[in-house]
Design an enzyme around this catalytic site. Structure first.
Site, PDB file in Angstrom:
ATOM      1  CG  PHE A 257       5.680  -2.521  -7.646  1.00 14.74           C
ATOM      2  CD1 PHE A 257       5.414  -1.507  -8.377  1.00 14.74           C
ATOM      3  CD2 PHE A 257       4.901  -2.519  -6.145  1.00 14.74           C
ATOM      4  CE1 PHE A 257       5.141  -0.137  -7.804  1.00 14.74           C
ATOM      5  CE2 PHE A 257       4.825  -1.298  -5.764  1.00 14.74           C
ATOM      6  CZ  PHE A 257       4.840  -0.245  -6.582  1.00 14.74           C
TER       7      PHE A 257
ATOM      8  CB  SER B  23       1.416  -2.028   6.726  1.00 22.06           C
ATOM      9  OG  SER B  23       0.829  -2.936   6.852  1.00 22.06           O
TER      10      SER B  23
ATOM     11  NE  ARG C 149      -3.569  -0.642  -1.983  1.00 20.89           N
ATOM     12  CZ  ARG C 149      -3.001   0.253  -1.341  1.00 20.89           C
ATOM     13  NH1 ARG C 149      -3.893   1.330  -1.552  1.00 20.89           N
ATOM     14  NH2 ARG C 149      -1.893   0.323  -0.728  1.00 20.89           N
TER      15      ARG C 149
ATOM     16  CD  GLU D 292      13.232  -0.982   1.844  1.00 20.84           C
ATOM     17  OE1 GLU D 292      13.640  -0.699   3.254  1.00 20.84           O
ATOM     18  OE2 GLU D 292      13.622  -0.302   1.016  1.00 20.84           O
TER      19      GLU D 292
ATOM     20  CB  THR E 212       4.979 -10.825  -7.102  1.00 25.72           C
ATOM     21  OG1 THR E 212       4.140 -10.976  -5.681  1.00 25.72           O
ATOM     22  CG2 THR E 212       4.181 -11.754  -7.915  1.00 25.72           C
TER      23      THR E 212
ATOM     24  CD  GLU F  81      -0.790  -5.470  -5.797  1.00 24.87           C
ATOM     25  OE1 GLU F  81      -1.433  -4.433  -6.311  1.00 24.87           O
ATOM     26  OE2 GLU F  81      -0.306  -6.162  -6.689  1.00 24.87           O
ATOM     27  N   GLY F  82      -1.038  -4.110   0.268  1.00 28.36           N
ATOM     28  CA  GLY F  82      -1.901  -3.286   1.337  1.00 28.36           C
ATOM     29  C   GLY F  82      -2.769  -4.194   1.844  1.00 28.36           C
ATOM     30  CB  THR F  83      -2.549  -5.349   5.545  1.00 29.80           C
ATOM     31  OG1 THR F  83      -2.710  -3.908   6.397  1.00 29.80           O
ATOM     32  CG2 THR F  83      -1.431  -5.953   5.707  1.00 29.80           C
TER      33      THR F  83
ATOM     34  CG  LEU G  24       6.618  -0.207  -1.663  1.00 31.78           C
ATOM     35  CD1 LEU G  24       7.095   1.237  -1.917  1.00 31.78           C
ATOM     36  CD2 LEU G  24       4.851  -0.087  -1.488  1.00 31.78           C
TER      37      LEU G  24
HETATM   38  N1  CAA Z   1      -3.078   7.458  -3.431  1.00 33.04           N
HETATM   39  C1  CAA Z   1      -2.313   8.328  -3.758  1.00 33.04           C
HETATM   40  N2  CAA Z   1      -1.469   9.165  -2.636  1.00 33.04           N
HETATM   41  C2  CAA Z   1      -1.466   8.468  -1.514  1.00 33.04           C
HETATM   42  C3  CAA Z   1      -2.455   7.680  -1.223  1.00 33.04           C
HETATM   43  C4  CAA Z   1      -3.091   6.852  -1.958  1.00 33.04           C
HETATM   44  N3  CAA Z   1      -3.692   5.712  -1.868  1.00 33.04           N
HETATM   45  N4  CAA Z   1      -1.912   7.388   0.139  1.00 33.04           N
HETATM   46  C5  CAA Z   1      -1.226   7.942   0.509  1.00 33.04           C
HETATM   47  N5  CAA Z   1      -0.860   8.968  -0.519  1.00 33.04           N
HETATM   48  C6  CAA Z   1      -0.026  10.331  -0.346  1.00 33.04           C
HETATM   49  C7  CAA Z   1      -0.499  11.154   0.657  1.00 33.04           C
HETATM   50  O1  CAA Z   1      -1.442  12.085  -0.288  1.00 33.04           O
HETATM   51  C8  CAA Z   1       0.705  11.881   0.991  1.00 33.04           C
HETATM   52  O2  CAA Z   1       1.025  12.712  -0.086  1.00 33.04           O
HETATM   53  P1  CAA Z   1       1.559  14.525   0.264  1.00 33.04           P
HETATM   54  O3  CAA Z   1       2.649  14.286   1.351  1.00 33.04           O
HETATM   55  O4  CAA Z   1       1.802  14.997  -1.140  1.00 33.04           O
HETATM   56  O5  CAA Z   1       0.154  15.085   0.655  1.00 33.04           O
HETATM   57  C9  CAA Z   1       1.714  10.982   0.944  1.00 33.04           C
HETATM   58  O6  CAA Z   1       1.216   9.832  -0.059  1.00 33.04           O
HETATM   59  C10 CAA Z   1       2.051  10.280   2.221  1.00 33.04           C
HETATM   60  O7  CAA Z   1       0.903   9.775   2.698  1.00 33.04           O
HETATM   61  P2  CAA Z   1       0.770   9.727   4.285  1.00 33.04           P
HETATM   62  O8  CAA Z   1       0.900  10.936   5.245  1.00 33.04           O
HETATM   63  O9  CAA Z   1      -0.804   9.102   4.491  1.00 33.04           O
HETATM   64  O10 CAA Z   1       1.485   8.386   4.914  1.00 33.04           O
HETATM   65  P3  CAA Z   1       1.165   7.472   5.831  1.00 33.04           P
HETATM   66  O11 CAA Z   1       2.779   7.026   6.040  1.00 33.04           O
HETATM   67  O12 CAA Z   1       0.533   7.919   7.018  1.00 33.04           O
HETATM   68  O13 CAA Z   1       0.488   6.259   5.177  1.00 33.04           O
HETATM   69  C11 CAA Z   1       0.015   4.543   3.433  1.00 33.04           C
HETATM   70  C12 CAA Z   1       0.600   5.993   3.817  1.00 33.04           C
HETATM   71  C13 CAA Z   1      -1.345   4.661   3.005  1.00 33.04           C
HETATM   72  C14 CAA Z   1      -0.292   3.925   5.017  1.00 33.04           C
HETATM   73  C15 CAA Z   1       0.975   3.732   2.543  1.00 33.04           C
HETATM   74  O14 CAA Z   1       2.138   3.510   3.396  1.00 33.04           O
HETATM   75  C16 CAA Z   1       0.543   2.395   2.253  1.00 33.04           C
HETATM   76  O15 CAA Z   1      -0.465   2.467   1.378  1.00 33.04           O
HETATM   77  N6  CAA Z   1       1.098   1.231   2.761  1.00 33.04           N
HETATM   78  C17 CAA Z   1       0.775  -0.058   2.257  1.00 33.04           C
HETATM   79  C18 CAA Z   1       1.976  -0.379   1.207  1.00 33.04           C
HETATM   80  C19 CAA Z   1       1.584  -1.546   0.358  1.00 33.04           C
HETATM   81  O16 CAA Z   1       0.079  -1.297  -0.290  1.00 33.04           O
HETATM   82  N7  CAA Z   1       2.243  -2.275  -0.089  1.00 33.04           N
HETATM   83  C20 CAA Z   1       1.842  -3.456  -0.936  1.00 33.04           C
HETATM   84  C21 CAA Z   1       3.460  -3.939  -1.407  1.00 33.04           C
HETATM   85  S1  CAA Z   1       3.309  -4.276  -3.010  1.00 33.04           S
HETATM   86  C22 CAA Z   1       2.633  -5.724  -3.245  1.00 33.04           C
HETATM   87  O17 CAA Z   1       2.453  -6.299  -2.509  1.00 33.04           O
HETATM   88  C23 CAA Z   1       3.231  -6.166  -4.627  1.00 33.04           C
HETATM   89  C24 CAA Z   1       3.147  -7.901  -5.019  1.00 33.04           C
HETATM   90  O18 CAA Z   1       4.125  -8.338  -5.253  1.00 33.04           O
HETATM   91  C25 CAA Z   1       1.829  -8.653  -4.992  1.00 33.04           C
END
Ligand code: CAA
Length: 379
Positions: free
Chosen positions: A123, A132, A243, A127, A158, A363-365, A125
């Protein structure tokens, strides 16, 4: 309210426990030291149905519920968190996303081999400048007739080199911000797709973490998941479920360390009696057991909510936030209970302590989980 598991759920848990003890325990220290991926073991996990547990059997999955999945994740993570993160990404990020939002053709072609464990998925996402802040995607996908041209770099992926199928999030219209982000299925053999450096990590050293580079990679339009602009929602929805898996991994790391500390405390003698007879150790064990139980309840509740078709985004964030803190606290205390022995590799707890840290990051701090939770409280 029913706190009992079903017979099927218990059978899955026992099978995972047995597999972890018989197949993953041997060599886990060496794999950690040498940063070696458990390839053979992952193949067997696929054969046993651990790689597509919740997928519909018509796509080669196990058709199980999320509760069974977290029970299995806990057991695998007690012994080898490097194997369990590969399992978690394949199950809850890649298979779930494809099954929920992929079309029939994509499911036939990609979900089936992923769910059977024949191939692994990744997966993509994060960069270099979008961790975050996931909306700041720089990877671009430009439409050019019947395909997109993909350019960019992904980090900390991963299953980066061991996967065959990659779900890649990219910007298709920068002017639209997060609404201009789309999701694609990219095959490993695609021209211009290069697997970059392997990360040398503090913990989960046996997991396969790489950067990935895309230079003018042609991705057919039929490999886009959903509509253009759906990619950010796709990533967020997928991570909500992911998560739960990482929370279960954190729980497993904590309970694995606790079980080792408990057993050791009954064997090791100091001042004429087993150290478990000293209150200093008893109180540590009491705190560990209580915190693990609280984490388990949060993990199971988030899994249950998902199985019931109810909203689980805030519950999975709470489960991950809490269980990952418990994983850190318990593993540090487990090393302390072991004293000097805890500081050497042979006793496993130092590895579990190093493995625990990533559960507060990927998967999100923990800070991102607090954003998700507070937004759901305040909305
Ligand atoms: N579920 C569903 N929708 C969500 C959401 C959630 N948890 N969080 C945000 N959204 C939606 C919002 O509703 C919004 O949608 P609309 O515009 O349609 O209303 C849109 O996403 C944008 O949201 P925000 O305005 O809240 O955006 P933001 O930039 O302020 O914040 C964030 C977003 C929650 C911080 C997000 O960027 C985030 O979750 N960041 C963390 C990323 C992450 O978890 N990365 C992990 C990498 S993957 C990994 O680790 C895999 C591995 O290999 C182990």
């Amino acid at each position: 309210m029913n706190f009992e598991h079903t017979e099927e759920q218990l059978a899955v848990r026992d099978a995972a426990r047995e597999f972890a003890k018989s197949e993953l325990l041997e060599g886990v220290i060496e794999r950690d030291t040498e940063a070696r991926f458990p390839s053979e073991q992952m193949k067997k996990m696929g054969e046993l149905g651990f790689m597509g547990m919740m997928v519909d059997p018509k796509y080669n999955g196990g058709g199980m519920d999320t509760v069974s999945y977290v029970l299995a994740m806990e057991e695998i993570s007690k012994i080898d968190a490097s194997a369990s993160v590969a399992m978690s990404v394949n199950n809850s990020l890649v298979c779930w996303g494809l099954e929920k939002y992929g079309n029939e053709q994509q499911k036939e072609k990609y979900l089936k081999p992923l769910a059977s464990g024949e191939v692994l998925g990744a997966f993509c996402l994060s960069e270099p400048e979008a961790g975050s802040d996931a909306t700041s995607q720089k990877t671009s996908a430009e439409l050019n007739g019947d395909h997109y041209i993909l350019n960019g770099t992904k980090n900390w992926i991963t299953n980066g080199s061991t996967a065959s199928i990659y779900l890649v999030i990219a910007q298709t219209d920068a002017a639209k911000g997060h609404k201009g982000i789309s999701a694609f299925i990219v095959e490993k053999e695609s021209e211009g797709f290069v697997i970059g450096k392997k990360e040398d990590k503090l913990g989960i050293r046996g997991s396969d973490t790489h950067s990935l580079m895309f230079t003018d990679v042609k991705v057919p339009v039929e490999n886009r998941i959903g509509e253009e602009g759906f990619g950010f929602t796709f990533a967020m929805e997928t991570l909500n479920g992911g998560r739960i898996g990482i929370a279960a991994q954190a729980l497993g790391i904590a309970s694995g360390a606790y079980e080792l500390a408990l057993a050791y405390s009954k064997e090791r003698k100091a001042f004429g009696k087993p150290i478990s007879q000293h209150q200093a150790i008893q109180f540590k064990l009491a705190d560990m057991a209580t915190n693990i139980e609280a984490a388990r309840l949060l993990v199971l509740k988030s899994a249950w909510l998902k199985d019931q078709g109810k909203d689980y985004a805030h519950a999975s964030a709470m489960a991950k936030l809490y269980a990952s803190q418990v994983a850190m606290d318990v593993t540090i205390e487990a090393v302390q209970v072991h004293g000097g022995y805890g500081f050497v590799k042979e006793y496993h707890v130092e590895r579990l302590m190093r493995d625990a840290k990533i559960t507060q990051i990927y998967e999100g701090t923990s800070e991102i989980q607090k954003i998700v939770i507070s937004r759901s409280i305040l909305r």
